[in-house]
Design a protein around this motif. Structure first.
Motif, PDB file in Angstrom:
ATOM      1  N   GLU A  81       0.834  -1.565  -0.256  1.00  0.00           N
ATOM      2  CA  GLU A  81       0.168  -0.410  -0.301  1.00  0.00           C
ATOM      3  C   GLU A  81       0.645   0.808   0.330  1.00  0.00           C
ATOM      4  OE1 GLU A  81      -2.789   0.270   3.179  1.00  0.00           O
ATOM      5  OE2 GLU A  81      -3.593  -2.253   2.694  1.00  0.00           O
ATOM      6  N   SER A 117      -6.641   0.052   5.031  1.00  0.00           N
ATOM      7  CA  SER A 117      -5.849   0.435   5.084  1.00  0.00           C
ATOM      8  C   SER A 117      -5.352  -0.673   6.424  1.00  0.00           C
ATOM      9  CB  SER A 117      -5.717   1.272   5.231  1.00  0.00           C
ATOM     10  OG  SER A 117      -3.642   1.484   5.337  1.00  0.00           O
ATOM     11  N   ARG A 173       0.717   4.227  -2.722  1.00  0.00           N
ATOM     12  CA  ARG A 173       0.547   5.573  -2.215  1.00  0.00           C
ATOM     13  C   ARG A 173       1.497   6.610  -2.886  1.00  0.00           C
ATOM     14  NH1 ARG A 173      -2.687   4.941   3.434  1.00  0.00           N
ATOM     15  NH2 ARG A 173      -4.482   3.876   3.133  1.00  0.00           N
ATOM     16  N   HIS A 174       3.041   6.247  -2.035  1.00  0.00           N
ATOM     17  CA  HIS A 174       3.607   7.432  -2.472  1.00  0.00           C
ATOM     18  C   HIS A 174       5.082   7.199  -2.661  1.00  0.00           C
ATOM     19  CE1 HIS A 174       1.752   8.452   1.295  1.00  0.00           C
ATOM     20  NE2 HIS A 174       1.545   7.816   2.057  1.00  0.00           N
TER      21      HIS A 174
END
Length: 395
Positions: free
Chosen positions: A159, A261, A163-164
């Motif tokens: 995740e 999450s 996302r990053h």
């Protein structure tokens, strides 16, 4: 009322079944070392909280009795991987509440080889204390055959990457740093040094995590003697005393589960809340901290903890470790002991071993792994199920 750690001790952390000893042997070794460090006899100890996860009820008594049969209260503590720091927190509360002047916090674990199961019970997930946590993971990622703890943290890493833009090399940089740090720690389970490339090429556990980014099962024990200010004065322990400037424990709230999450399920919101509490209570911030011992059970958790502690913005932790900011010569030195990844992770002892390392650092007694000028240390210990403990120590 203030509280101080005046004595610490730990055994070497070792691969399970590599040494012929029982849990009470390792507890005796660590507890006796903490008492000797302080120069205090066991007869002055008034209470003993003892942490462990895998032994039977009243194993704390069996262990503490090796130090003496004084009849003092012994508490058996189990808070998953946060067990050691929970025992330390109990000791601090006894002292700061004015109940006692001298309390010994003790933690140990004698484990089995191989990966951990889904909780300290190791049993059926439907009845596991972490069933809700794994249910959230399964809903978002499915459930595979890899070790469940590696799976939930590995999915948190996926995740974070999505996302990053965090890269596998940035995750591996955590393992590289901590293995390199452990080379100077005689108490570490592993003392080999690896390159980022070697860590990436190691056996996959649950992608993107490889074996060299995962903490091992371990045998070992650690202890800390916590005392009041008047005890320090009465026994002339100023040269040994390290103040517990602030400490907080948080457990799961709705924030752990609402997002679905794995980043939240594994404890980032708990850590952030505990950190806020200790900063407010102490008047110190992360900018005042010199050395950090944090719960790098898997490389991704070190990155998540950077963000939760305020060391960087959300999503910037991969770049932070890659920059060298969390090793010698950087802004902070994180896990000079080698952390859980390389020092080892006997669950009941981990939080107290973190405290021991920080006490040695703040006293200037850490030898070749000494952080120059260390005056403030932060410990972070977390357990699924869940509990997060953040402790600020000040010399």
């Amino acid at each position: 009322m203030k509280s101080y750690i005046v004595g610490v001790g730990m055994t070497r952390f070792e691969k399970p079944e590599s040494r012929d000893w029982q849990y009470w042997d390792m507890a005796k070794e660590a507890g006796a070392a903490a008492l000797a460090d302080a120069g205090v006899e066991y007869g002055l100890v008034e209470q003993v909280p003892v942490g462990y996860c895998f032994q039977a009820s009243t194993a704390g008594q069996r262990a503490a009795y090796e130090l003496g049969l004084s009849g003092v209260p012994v508490y058996n503590v189990n808070n998953n991987c946060a067990t050691g720091s929970t025992a330390l927190m109990m000791a601090r509360q006894f002292v700061e509440g004015g109940i006692n002047d001298c309390v010994l916090a003790l933690g140990f674990e004698k484990m089995k080889r191989g990966a951990l199961g889904g909780g300290s019970d190791g049993g059926d997930f439907a009845t596991s204390p972490v069933a809700r946590h794994y249910g959230i993971m399964a809903a978002g990622h499915g459930f595979e055959m890899s070790p469940p703890t590696a799976q939930i943290f590995g999915n948190a890493a996926r995740e974070h990457m999505e996302r990053h833009g965090t890269t596998p090399a940035q995750l591996a940089a955590v393992g590289e740093k901590n293995h390199r740090h452990s080379a100077n720690n005689p108490n570490a389970q592993f003392r080999d040094v690896y390159s980022v490339e070697e860590i990436l090429a190691a056996k996959p556990i649950h992608a993107p995590l490889t074996k060299l980014q995962c903490s091992p099962t371990s045998d070992g024990a650690a202890a800390a003697l916590v005392v009041s200010e008047r005890f320090v004065v009465r026994h002339g322990l100023h040269g040994k005393a390290v103040e517990i400037a602030a400490q907080a424990m948080t457990t799961d709230t709705g924030a752990s589960f609402a997002s679905g999450s794995c980043i939240d399920v594994v404890g980032k919101p708990m850590t952030a809340a505990a950190a806020r509490q200790v900063y407010e209570a102490s008047g110190l911030g992360i900018e005042d901290v010199d050395v950090v011992e944090l719960h790098d059970c898997f490389s991704i958790n070190e990155l998540l903890t950077y963000e939760a502690l305020g060391m960087c913005a959300d999503g910037a932790s991969g770049k932070l470790v890659e920059s060298g900011a969390t090793t010698y010569g950087g802004r902070w030195v994180v896990n000079p002991s080698g952390g859980l990844i390389s020092k080892g992770h006997p669950l009941g002892a981990t939080g107290l071993a973190q405290a021991a390392e920080l006490v040695w650092q703040l006293r200037g007694e850490a030898g070749p792994r000494q952080v120059p000028g260390a005056g403030v240390g932060l410990a972070h210990n977390i357990g699924l199920g869940g509990a997060a403990v953040v402790t600020l120590l000040r010399r």
